[in-house]
Write an enzyme that holds these catalytic residues in place. Structure first.
Site, mmCIF file in Angstrom:
data_model
loop_
_atom_site.group_PDB
_atom_site.id
_atom_site.type_symbol
_atom_site.label_atom_id
_atom_site.label_comp_id
_atom_site.label_asym_id
_atom_site.label_seq_id
_atom_site.Cartn_x
_atom_site.Cartn_y
_atom_site.Cartn_z
ATOM 1 N N ASP A 31 0.829 -1.203 0.000
ATOM 2 C CA ASP A 31 0.000 0.000 0.000
ATOM 3 C C ASP A 31 0.867 1.259 0.000
ATOM 4 O OD1 ASP A 31 -2.178 -1.608 0.049
ATOM 5 O OD2 ASP A 31 -2.676 -1.282 2.153
ATOM 6 N N GLU A 32 1.969 1.208 0.745
ATOM 7 C CA GLU A 32 2.834 2.383 0.838
ATOM 8 C C GLU A 32 3.477 2.698 -0.512
ATOM 9 O OE1 GLU A 32 6.262 4.239 3.779
ATOM 10 O OE2 GLU A 32 5.658 2.157 4.002
ATOM 11 N N PHE A 34 2.224 1.923 -3.436
ATOM 12 C CA PHE A 34 1.140 2.424 -4.288
ATOM 13 C C PHE A 34 0.894 3.903 -4.014
ATOM 14 C CE2 PHE A 34 -3.220 3.478 -5.227
ATOM 15 C CZ PHE A 34 -3.456 2.876 -6.454
ATOM 16 N N ASP A 35 0.811 4.257 -2.728
ATOM 17 C CA ASP A 35 0.536 5.651 -2.370
ATOM 18 C C ASP A 35 1.658 6.600 -2.796
ATOM 19 O OD1 ASP A 35 -1.958 5.133 -1.333
ATOM 20 O OD2 ASP A 35 -1.210 4.753 0.690
ATOM 21 N N LEU A 81 -10.273 6.794 1.349
ATOM 22 C CA LEU A 81 -9.630 7.700 2.303
ATOM 23 C C LEU A 81 -8.201 8.007 1.881
ATOM 24 C CD1 LEU A 81 -10.758 6.063 5.671
ATOM 25 C CD2 LEU A 81 -11.705 8.100 4.591
ATOM 26 N N GLU A 111 -11.065 4.292 14.670
ATOM 27 C CA GLU A 111 -11.573 2.944 14.402
ATOM 28 C C GLU A 111 -10.476 2.110 13.738
ATOM 29 O OE1 GLU A 111 -16.097 4.490 13.300
ATOM 30 O OE2 GLU A 111 -14.639 4.094 11.717
ATOM 31 N N LYS A 113 -8.868 -0.088 10.888
ATOM 32 C CA LYS A 113 -9.029 -0.176 9.432
ATOM 33 C C LYS A 113 -8.970 -1.659 9.064
ATOM 34 C CE LYS A 113 -7.504 1.815 5.089
ATOM 35 N NZ LYS A 113 -7.596 0.559 4.323
ATOM 36 N N ASP A 115 -9.204 -5.148 7.050
ATOM 37 C CA ASP A 115 -8.676 -5.521 5.736
ATOM 38 C C ASP A 115 -9.646 -6.480 5.052
ATOM 39 O OD1 ASP A 115 -6.878 -5.390 3.705
ATOM 40 O OD2 ASP A 115 -5.450 -6.804 4.555
ATOM 41 N N ARG A 134 -18.354 -1.543 -3.254
ATOM 42 C CA ARG A 134 -17.969 -0.155 -3.527
ATOM 43 C C ARG A 134 -17.844 0.108 -5.023
ATOM 44 N NH1 ARG A 134 -12.793 2.611 -0.749
ATOM 45 N NH2 ARG A 134 -11.685 0.931 -1.794
ATOM 46 N N GLU A 171 -17.211 -3.167 6.539
ATOM 47 C CA GLU A 171 -16.173 -3.959 5.889
ATOM 48 C C GLU A 171 -16.534 -5.431 5.989
ATOM 49 O OE1 GLU A 171 -12.234 -3.472 3.974
ATOM 50 O OE2 GLU A 171 -13.912 -2.164 4.508
ATOM 51 N N TYR A 223 -19.631 0.459 10.343
ATOM 52 C CA TYR A 223 -18.977 1.624 10.935
ATOM 53 C C TYR A 223 -19.553 2.957 10.445
ATOM 54 C CZ TYR A 223 -16.379 1.032 6.532
ATOM 55 O OH TYR A 223 -16.044 0.830 5.216
ATOM 56 N N LYS A 310 -1.840 4.175 8.048
ATOM 57 C CA LYS A 310 -1.478 2.809 7.670
ATOM 58 C C LYS A 310 -0.193 2.401 8.391
ATOM 59 C CE LYS A 310 -3.320 0.813 4.665
ATOM 60 N NZ LYS A 310 -3.399 0.942 3.212
ATOM 61 N N CYS A 404 11.175 -35.242 -9.586
ATOM 62 C CA CYS A 404 10.681 -35.217 -8.209
ATOM 63 C C CYS A 404 11.862 -35.307 -7.247
ATOM 64 C CB CYS A 404 9.720 -36.383 -7.975
ATOM 65 S SG CYS A 404 9.177 -36.526 -6.262
ATOM 66 N N CYS A 407 11.288 -39.071 -5.408
ATOM 67 C CA CYS A 407 11.310 -40.354 -6.129
ATOM 68 C C CYS A 407 12.004 -40.283 -7.483
ATOM 69 C CB CYS A 407 9.884 -40.894 -6.297
ATOM 70 S SG CYS A 407 8.883 -39.963 -7.481
ATOM 71 N N CYS A 422 4.568 -34.208 -9.539
ATOM 72 C CA CYS A 422 5.145 -35.541 -9.705
ATOM 73 C C CYS A 422 3.991 -36.475 -10.037
ATOM 74 C CB CYS A 422 5.843 -35.993 -8.420
ATOM 75 S SG CYS A 422 6.289 -37.742 -8.437
ATOM 76 N N CYS A 428 5.376 -42.589 -5.065
ATOM 77 C CA CYS A 428 6.127 -41.485 -4.448
ATOM 78 C C CYS A 428 5.774 -41.417 -2.956
ATOM 79 C CB CYS A 428 5.767 -40.170 -5.143
ATOM 80 S SG CYS A 428 6.716 -38.751 -4.563
#
Length: 681
Positions: A31-32, A34-35, A81, A111, A113, A115, A134, A171, A223, A310, A404, A407, A422, A428
């Site tokens: 997430d970090e 992405f932000d 958010l 509150e 958050k 997931d 959503r 959620e 919520y 976050k 494998c 075997c 396998c 096996c």
């Protein structure tokens, strides 16, 4: 790279990541990360507004609309958010609020958050009428029949202070206990486990079969309250009302009189959140007063009166020592990273799953690398990346085995699958022992006394090589057998074996297992893709093991929810001579291979005898499972899809257009819920 090129690149990348997260339930980056990309794009668009794309991810919520469900417009937009990752950013947010409303006292609600997947649920005259995802923030998918499977969600509310129409938001999530149970079931039928509860919840809410949704036991925390007329002055009042009306509100929320109390709450829950029955990844902070919320207003995609803090994913760096390969019951060969032991989220981590060869290639990982390890979904350790800046000069490429590791049989990779297998399922050792362990588990034959390494001891001594061998064991064969086993985690050794009391307990349990119901025996014998639920459906449809054994692919796919892959697997299992011998030996041993009287649906009439039926949509009088049992109780057969063999398609409210269109093309009779009720009298 000029601004136009970077804006084009960021827009495409972020829209792709949004699609993967919201539609495919896959998180390709944190997430970090992405932000950070989103902030960079937002800054560039502010400097060069003429270069902004119409579909810029800075202007809309990330979700998309599914083609599998009806699309519904939200009465009130569902915004996302703004995210923050530091106390300083929380203080900056509070400073902006102070500037906007300088003369007023501001209270906050904190509150968890959660997931999961954001849901909006509508009530009219106290009755639940609609549940919506959503989606893109203005429109979402109508998944009402799946929403109604949530056991903690009231379908009807009776209270004097209810408005005629209102919505609650919350959620939807998969509790950790449900997630672990679902992954065990997937392992039981030879499928890869799901990565984390968030993805599992998102995928489950989008299933077409509400019966399967119900079985997975999702839940929802509410919520937020919305209505056309203002009933409450504060968010706190609305939350207390939701609790009073019977909604499932997490008790972890708190009202804070200052931003310092908010930060103290954030610190308190940084580790405390791991004790909750579900995953969380941060804290949501809201201005308490609704009047102040209105004054603060919104940006294009976020409210100014709320923010999400976050927590940084708990990540550590350690060295990849080696990769070992585990062979499962179905023959799937899974790579496991063996790490330099490291402390992560309160536990010492020594191993992490690498999933498959594709994941190894995606990470570009080599033996000897410094790797970043996180707890995926705060549960399963996973390698998230490689520290290329610290890559030693001498690292070694990882070569996925072609044979494998146990075997030596050449591995195969079925078309469309990422796992390698396998194929030597009869010779096996880990596959054979895996099948035996599957057979004795609690949900199958419930031979608990044979745990703790005793299966391996019996296999090593040549006493049990297939499930039917359990029923030939004698006291003389078992008594006195023993073996020393070593725990690979701790290095501690202990002796296991068959003393007098243990031996008798095991023989008694084997005898009692002969009374286990047919559907559990069918699950226990280990047909690939036949999990607990599928075994139950097959047993109730065919009634006997002989009927299943003689069924072809077409007949098997007539069973509700049984697709071609499962049907083909069943046919292949019973066509093998060694499996036919296994079933014959289990029959001779006295196991239940016919549906018991208690499991057979009581016949109410023969009014549907010789008729095949299917349904689509939702119904006033009954849930889907009730409808299925009614069809069978009146002598009818339920089909899994529309075909020329179908006599009646029962059409409820909001039917699936594909089923209706196909029924029209094939001239299949379509009847309403009332007509069906008349049909059965």
């Amino acid at each position: 790279m000029n601004p136009q090129q970077r804006i084009d690149e960021l827009t495409g990348r972020l829209n792709y990541l949004n699609q993967r997260y919201y539609q495919d339930a896959v998180s390709e980056i944190s997430d970090e990360e992405f932000d950070q990309l989103l902030r960079e794009l937002s800054d560039l668009e502010r400097q060069h507004p003429e270069l902004k794309h119409k579909d810029s991810p800075t202007q809309h919520v990330g979700g998309t609309i599914s083609k599998e469900f009806p699309t519904v417009s939200h009465r009130y937009p569902m915004l996302s958010l703004s995210n923050t990752y530091s106390d300083e950013e929380i203080l900056d947010w509070e400073e902006r609020i102070r500037k906007a409303i300088p003369e007023e006292t501001v209270e906050y609600i904190c509150e968890q958050k959660f997931d999961g997947i954001s849901l909006s649920i509508r009530y009219e005259n106290g009755q639940l009428t609609m549940g919506i995802t959503r989606g893109d923030g203005t429109r979402g998918d109508d998944i009402t029949h799946n929403i109604k499977t949530l056991r903690t969600l009231p379908h009807r509310i009776e209270a004097e202070d209810l408005p005629p129409v209102f919505e609650v938001r919350g959620e939807g999530f998969m509790p950790l206990i449900s997630f672990n149970r679902l992954n065990q079931e997937r392992l039981d039928i030879g499928e890869e486990p799901l990565m984390n509860p968030r993805n599992a919840a998102a995928g489950t809410f989008k299933l077409q079969d509400s019966g399967e949704v119900s079985r997975r036991r999702l839940d929802c925390y509410l919520y937020s309250f919305l209505s056309d007329r203002e009933i409450f002055q504060t968010h706190e009042e609305s939350i207390l009302a939701l609790q009073r009306w019977g909604f499932n509100v997490s008790p972890t929320w708190k009202k804070c009189a200052s931003i310092e109390e908010v930060i103290a709450y954030i610190r308190e829950w940084e580790t405390k959140r791991f004790d909750l029955p579900l995953n969380t990844d941060g804290i949501v902070v809201k201005v308490n007063s609704f009047a102040q919320q209105r004054e603060l207003g919104f940006t294009a995609k976020s409210p100014r009166w709320a923010i999400a803090y976050k927590y940084k994913a708990q990540s550590v760096e350690t060295t990849l020592r080696s990769v070992s390969y585990q062979v499962g019951r179905t023959g799937a060969v899974t790579p496991v990273a063996n790490l330099e032991p490291v402390l992560l989220a309160g536990t010492i981590v020594k191993r992490a799953s690498l999933h498959n060869a594709n994941e190894i290639g995606r990470l570009g990982i080599r033996l000897g690398d410094y790797v970043f390890v996180e707890k995926g979904g705060e549960i399963i350790p996973k390698i998230t990346g490689v520290n290329l800046d610290r890559r030693p000069e001498e690292t070694e490429e990882i070569h996925y085995p072609e044979t494998c590791p146990v075997c030596g049989t050449p591995l195969v990779q079925p078309e469309g699958e990422v796992a390698r297998y396998c194929p030597n399922d009869k010779g096996c050792p880990p596959q054979i022992k895996g099948k035996l362990e599957h057979f004795i588990q609690r949900k199958a034959m419930n031979l608990d006394s044979l745990g703790e390494g005793k299966i391996e001891l019996l296999y090593d001594k040549g006493l049990v090589t297939n499930p039917a061998d359990f029923y030939d064991l004698t006291y003389e064969q078992l008594f006195g057998l023993e073996k020393v086993i070593t725990d690979p985690e701790t290095g501690k050794s202990k002796k296991i074996g068959f003393r007098e009391k243990t031996t008798q307990a095991i023989l008694n349990a084997i005898e009692v297992s002969k009374t286990v119901p047919f559907e559990r025996v069918l699950f226990a014998i280990g047909i690939r893709y036949v999990g607990e639920t599928v075994a139950q459906k097959l047993a109730r449809y065919f009634k006997t093991i002989d009927a299943i054994r003689q069924a072809g692919v077409e007949e098997l796919t007539n069973v509700p929810e049984i697709g071609g892959r499962i049907a083909q697997s069943v046919v292949e299992f019973f066509s093998a001579a060694e499996n036919q011998e296994l079933v014959a030996r289990l029959q001779s041993a006295g196991l239940q291979l016919t549906l018991g009287e208690e499991a057979i649906i009581e016949q109410l009439s023969e009014k549907l005898s010789g008729k095949t039926l299917l349904y689509t949509g939702t119904f006033r009088s009954f849930e889907r499972e009730e409808l299925e049992r009614l069809i069978e109780a009146h002598g009818g057969k339920l089909l899994s899809g529309v075909s020329g063999k179908l006599n009646f398609l029962i059409v409820g409210e909001k039917p699936g257009s594909s089923k209706v269109d196909k029924a029209r093309k094939l001239n299949v009779a379509m009847i309403s819920e009332d007509e069906f009720l008349n049909l059965i009298g």
